[in-house]
Design an enzyme around this catalytic site. Structure first.
Site, PDB file in Angstrom:
ATOM      1  N   GLU A 103     -72.414  13.256  20.199  1.00 33.08           N
ATOM      2  CA  GLU A 103     -72.717  12.657  18.889  1.00 33.08           C
ATOM      3  C   GLU A 103     -73.429  13.693  18.016  1.00 33.08           C
ATOM      4  O   GLU A 103     -74.105  14.596  18.532  1.00 33.08           O
ATOM      5  CB  GLU A 103     -73.595  11.415  19.151  1.00 33.08           C
ATOM      6  CG  GLU A 103     -74.154  10.706  17.953  1.00 33.08           C
ATOM      7  CD  GLU A 103     -73.124  10.004  17.089  1.00 33.08           C
ATOM      8  OE1 GLU A 103     -72.215  10.710  16.591  1.00 33.08           O
ATOM      9  OE2 GLU A 103     -73.236   8.789  16.873  1.00 33.08           O
ATOM     10  N   ASP A 104     -73.269  13.562  16.700  1.00 34.29           N
ATOM     11  CA  ASP A 104     -73.941  14.496  15.803  1.00 34.29           C
ATOM     12  C   ASP A 104     -75.434  14.212  15.683  1.00 34.29           C
ATOM     13  O   ASP A 104     -76.260  15.113  15.774  1.00 34.29           O
ATOM     14  CB  ASP A 104     -73.275  14.491  14.410  1.00 34.29           C
ATOM     15  CG  ASP A 104     -73.143  13.087  13.814  1.00 34.29           C
ATOM     16  OD1 ASP A 104     -73.503  12.092  14.484  1.00 34.29           O
ATOM     17  OD2 ASP A 104     -72.666  12.983  12.662  1.00 34.29           O
ATOM     18  N   ASP A 107     -80.039   8.275  14.739  1.00 34.18           N
ATOM     19  CA  ASP A 107     -80.978   7.940  13.675  1.00 34.18           C
ATOM     20  C   ASP A 107     -81.681   6.629  14.072  1.00 34.18           C
ATOM     21  O   ASP A 107     -82.593   6.654  14.891  1.00 34.18           O
ATOM     22  CB  ASP A 107     -80.159   7.840  12.377  1.00 34.18           C
ATOM     23  CG  ASP A 107     -80.995   7.665  11.136  1.00 34.18           C
ATOM     24  OD1 ASP A 107     -82.168   8.053  11.135  1.00 34.18           O
ATOM     25  OD2 ASP A 107     -80.484   7.129  10.131  1.00 34.18           O
ATOM     26  N   PHE A 156     -82.633  13.422   5.207  1.00 33.67           N
ATOM     27  CA  PHE A 156     -81.179  13.293   5.247  1.00 33.67           C
ATOM     28  C   PHE A 156     -80.573  14.691   5.264  1.00 33.67           C
ATOM     29  O   PHE A 156     -80.838  15.522   4.399  1.00 33.67           O
ATOM     30  CB  PHE A 156     -80.651  12.492   4.053  1.00 33.67           C
ATOM     31  CG  PHE A 156     -79.288  11.921   4.329  1.00 33.67           C
ATOM     32  CD1 PHE A 156     -79.145  10.725   5.016  1.00 33.67           C
ATOM     33  CD2 PHE A 156     -78.138  12.609   3.941  1.00 33.67           C
ATOM     34  CE1 PHE A 156     -77.888  10.213   5.305  1.00 33.67           C
ATOM     35  CE2 PHE A 156     -76.872  12.100   4.225  1.00 33.67           C
ATOM     36  CZ  PHE A 156     -76.750  10.898   4.902  1.00 33.67           C
ATOM     37  N   ARG A 169     -68.846  19.020   5.604  1.00 36.13           N
ATOM     38  CA  ARG A 169     -68.944  18.996   7.069  1.00 36.13           C
ATOM     39  C   ARG A 169     -68.720  20.387   7.663  1.00 36.13           C
ATOM     40  O   ARG A 169     -69.073  20.645   8.796  1.00 36.13           O
ATOM     41  CB  ARG A 169     -67.890  18.049   7.661  1.00 36.13           C
ATOM     42  CG  ARG A 169     -68.073  16.583   7.313  1.00 36.13           C
ATOM     43  CD  ARG A 169     -67.059  15.745   8.093  1.00 36.13           C
ATOM     44  NE  ARG A 169     -66.939  14.387   7.601  1.00 36.13           N
ATOM     45  CZ  ARG A 169     -67.689  13.367   8.010  1.00 36.13           C
ATOM     46  NH1 ARG A 169     -68.621  13.553   8.911  1.00 36.13           N
ATOM     47  NH2 ARG A 169     -67.502  12.161   7.518  1.00 36.13           N
TER      48      ARG A 169
HETATM   49  P1  IMP Z   1     -77.700   5.253  13.481  1.00 39.95           P
HETATM   50  O1  IMP Z   1     -76.865   4.067  13.828  1.00 39.95           O
HETATM   51  O2  IMP Z   1     -78.750   4.899  12.443  1.00 39.95           O
HETATM   52  O3  IMP Z   1     -78.324   5.938  14.663  1.00 39.95           O
HETATM   53  O4  IMP Z   1     -76.780   6.237  12.684  1.00 39.95           O
HETATM   54  C1  IMP Z   1     -75.999   7.168  13.284  1.00 39.95           C
HETATM   55  C2  IMP Z   1     -74.976   7.693  12.305  1.00 39.95           C
HETATM   56  O5  IMP Z   1     -75.488   7.723  10.968  1.00 39.95           O
HETATM   57  C3  IMP Z   1     -74.647   9.119  12.646  1.00 39.95           C
HETATM   58  O6  IMP Z   1     -73.594   9.196  13.559  1.00 39.95           O
HETATM   59  C4  IMP Z   1     -74.288   9.699  11.298  1.00 39.95           C
HETATM   60  O7  IMP Z   1     -72.933   9.473  11.029  1.00 39.95           O
HETATM   61  C5  IMP Z   1     -75.106   8.905  10.320  1.00 39.95           C
HETATM   62  N1  IMP Z   1     -76.324   9.621   9.891  1.00 39.95           N
HETATM   63  C6  IMP Z   1     -77.612   9.334  10.217  1.00 39.95           C
HETATM   64  N2  IMP Z   1     -78.467  10.199   9.660  1.00 39.95           N
HETATM   65  C7  IMP Z   1     -77.705  11.078   8.954  1.00 39.95           C
HETATM   66  C8  IMP Z   1     -78.019  12.243   8.144  1.00 39.95           C
HETATM   67  O8  IMP Z   1     -79.184  12.661   7.974  1.00 39.95           O
HETATM   68  N3  IMP Z   1     -76.956  12.864   7.580  1.00 39.95           N
HETATM   69  C9  IMP Z   1     -75.661  12.466   7.745  1.00 39.95           C
HETATM   70  N4  IMP Z   1     -75.330  11.394   8.494  1.00 39.95           N
HETATM   71  C10 IMP Z   1     -76.341  10.707   9.094  1.00 39.95           C
END
Ligand code: IMP
Length: 184
Positions: A103-104, A107, A156, A169
């Protein structure tokens, strides 16, 4: 003339060199941990793509890849809602496989919470998570993350797979977005 992304960049958070060095370390660690096991790298589209391809090149053990695409929030909202939809499912079953999610960024944790619950019901031999970036202070759901590239602050970010409204990207570094800016 400035490159298009320069308008949106507040600062470079992780430059290409430390990024690649850490991915090499992760590759060595994963290779040691999964030696002799039937490893399947499961990349979460689209953000995990650059990380997956660089990580693969540092694995010294045989492995396969598959892709899962999910949507966790709309284009306009930079906040995970907890409502996750599968847009593209895996090509093959994962029962009995050692699955490592690539995963990237983690959050709030909502996306991975949904994904891991979904995948666990398919009975893999093991299921672990490798994320390039971890925004731990934003976590709303307690998700055990097994491999972390970098812990980052609550900002962000974009580049290296992460988008800014679907753009940028391709950048080889992780940058912080200037506050208040959106891509037209
Ligand atoms: P979560 O469900 O809040 O953990 O969100 C995860 C997803 O939100 C990641 O796979 C990203 O696609 C997106 N995301 C969360 N933070 C960022 C950020 O700082 N930049 C770009 N995408 C983000």
């Amino acid at each position: 003339m400035n490159a298009p992304w320069e308008t949106y960049l507040a600062e470079k958070l992780i430059d290409e060199e430390p990024l690649q060095a850490r991915i090499k370390e992760l590759g060595a660690q994963i290779s040691a941990d999964y030696r002799g096991k039937d490893l399947l790298l499961l990349c979460i589209l689209k953000g995990g793509v650059l990380f997956l391809t660089d990580l693969m090149r540092h694995l010294s053990i045989p492995h396969e890849i598959d892709f899962l695409a999910v949507s966790s929030y709309g284009k306009e909202v930079r906040e995970s809602t907890g409502v996750v939809r599968i847009l593209k499912d895996l090509d093959d079953p994962i029962d009995g496989r050692h699955v490592l999610i690539v995963e990237d960024i983690v959050d709030t944790g909502h996306t991975l919470d949904y994904i891991t619950r979904n995948l666990r019901s398919r009975q893999p031999a093991s299921l672990k998570i490798c994320t390039l970036l971890d925004k731990a202070e934003r976590r709303q759901v307690d998700i055990p993350v097994d491999y972390v590239g970098f812990a980052i602050p609550d900002k962000f970010v974009f580049g290296y797979g992460l988008d800014l409204d679907e753009k940028f990207r391709h950048l080889p570094f992780i940058g912080v977005v200037k506050q208040g800016l959106v891509v037209e």
